[in-house]
Scaffold this motif. Structure first.
Motif, PDB file in Angstrom:
ATOM      1  N   TRP A   1     -38.748  -9.392  -1.276  1.00 15.37           N
ATOM      2  CA  TRP A   1     -38.083 -10.624  -1.728  1.00 15.37           C
ATOM      3  C   TRP A   1     -36.920 -10.990  -0.829  1.00 15.37           C
ATOM      4  CZ3 TRP A   1     -37.888  -8.354  -7.276  1.00 15.37           C
ATOM      5  CH2 TRP A   1     -39.127  -8.529  -7.896  1.00 15.37           C
ATOM      6  N   ALA A   2     -36.121  -9.991  -0.446  1.00 10.74           N
ATOM      7  CA  ALA A   2     -34.939 -10.262   0.366  1.00 10.74           C
ATOM      8  C   ALA A   2     -35.322 -10.801   1.741  1.00 10.74           C
ATOM      9  CB  ALA A   2     -34.096  -9.000   0.509  1.00 10.74           C
ATOM     10  N   SER A   3     -36.423 -10.333   2.285  1.00  9.27           N
ATOM     11  CA  SER A   3     -36.829 -10.835   3.597  1.00  9.27           C
ATOM     12  C   SER A   3     -37.322 -12.273   3.500  1.00  9.27           C
ATOM     13  CB  SER A   3     -37.908  -9.947   4.199  1.00  9.27           C
ATOM     14  OG  SER A   3     -39.116 -10.057   3.473  1.00  9.27           O
ATOM     15  N   ARG A   4     -38.002 -12.605   2.436  1.00  9.47           N
ATOM     16  CA  ARG A   4     -38.510 -13.965   2.271  1.00  9.47           C
ATOM     17  C   ARG A   4     -37.400 -14.960   1.956  1.00  9.47           C
ATOM     18  NH1 ARG A   4     -43.500 -14.903  -1.037  1.00  9.47           N
ATOM     19  NH2 ARG A   4     -43.913 -16.392   0.611  1.00  9.47           N
ATOM     20  N   GLU A   5     -36.382 -14.481   1.227  1.00 12.72           N
ATOM     21  CA  GLU A   5     -35.303 -15.374   0.793  1.00 12.72           C
ATOM     22  C   GLU A   5     -34.032 -15.209   1.623  1.00 12.72           C
ATOM     23  OE1 GLU A   5     -34.911 -14.575  -3.368  1.00 12.72           O
ATOM     24  OE2 GLU A   5     -37.030 -15.007  -3.752  1.00 12.72           O
ATOM     25  N   LYS A   6     -34.122 -14.416   2.676  1.00 17.31           N
ATOM     26  CA  LYS A   6     -33.001 -14.179   3.597  1.00 17.31           C
ATOM     27  C   LYS A   6     -31.740 -13.684   2.864  1.00 17.31           C
ATOM     28  CE  LYS A   6     -34.709 -17.451   7.010  1.00 17.31           C
ATOM     29  NZ  LYS A   6     -35.673 -16.556   7.525  1.00 17.31           N
ATOM     30  N   GLN A   7     -31.937 -12.690   2.023  1.00 17.94           N
ATOM     31  CA  GLN A   7     -30.853 -12.067   1.271  1.00 17.94           C
ATOM     32  C   GLN A   7     -30.422 -10.789   2.000  1.00 17.94           C
ATOM     33  OE1 GLN A   7     -29.362 -13.034  -1.673  1.00 17.94           O
ATOM     34  NE2 GLN A   7     -30.516 -14.950  -1.633  1.00 17.94           N
ATOM     35  N   ILE A   8     -29.499 -10.926   2.911  1.00 14.76           N
ATOM     36  CA  ILE A   8     -29.062  -9.800   3.751  1.00 14.76           C
ATOM     37  C   ILE A   8     -28.464  -8.669   2.910  1.00 14.76           C
ATOM     38  CG2 ILE A   8     -27.512  -9.142   5.641  1.00 14.76           C
ATOM     39  CD1 ILE A   8     -29.751 -10.923   6.564  1.00 14.76           C
ATOM     40  N   PHE A   9     -27.754  -9.002   1.840  1.00  9.96           N
ATOM     41  CA  PHE A   9     -27.113  -7.986   1.004  1.00  9.96           C
ATOM     42  C   PHE A   9     -28.118  -6.934   0.538  1.00  9.96           C
ATOM     43  CE2 PHE A   9     -26.320  -6.437  -3.301  1.00  9.96           C
ATOM     44  CZ  PHE A   9     -25.137  -5.760  -3.105  1.00  9.96           C
TER      45      PHE A   9
END
Length: 136
Positions: free
Chosen positions: A51-59
């Protein structure tokens, strides 16, 4: 919201694996169940990475990377310390093993140390790769 629920599930699985790691030498179906639970422990961080890679959630990428690296380092240090404690008192050995059970909970819970270390390494490599892609 999905990140919070998934990370809470991951933490709950960590605590469950840590508690079940104290079972003395499980066999048969119990051993298989503990191994399956230990593998299931790695599903939530995999989802977080996806999910973080798709939504660019670096945290979340950084969180998984840091926890993976910390777990691998702690596991290595505690495994070496446990081996070196053979010449120490029994209390020292038991204290180090309790720390190993708690800090490397899916590893001890499954009983297959290499499996857990491999899955932690997969999370680490995956998070590093995704972080590099985000920076481009």
């Amino acid at each position: 919201m999905k990140y919070r629920i998934t990370s809470t599930l991951w933490a709950a699985l960590f605590v469950l694996c840590a508690g079940l790691g104290f079972l003395p030498t499980p066999e048969g179906v119990v051993r298989q169940t503990l191994t399956a639970l230990s593998v299931a422990f790695f599903v939530p961080p995999g989802l977080l990475l996806y999910w973080a890679s798709r939504e660019k959630q670096i945290f979340w990428l950084l969180l998984v990377r840091n926890l993976s690296a910390a777990s691998l380092i702690a596991s290595l240090v505690l495994l070496v310390a446990n081996l070196l404690s053979a010449m120490a008192s029994q209390a020292v050995g038991e204290a180090l093993y309790v720390l190993l059970i708690i800090l490397a909970s899916p590893m001890v819970c499954s009983g297959i140390y290499a499996l857990s270390l491999f899955l932690w390494a997969c999370l680490l490599i995956g998070s590093l790769s995704l972080l590099r892609r985000q920076k481009k």
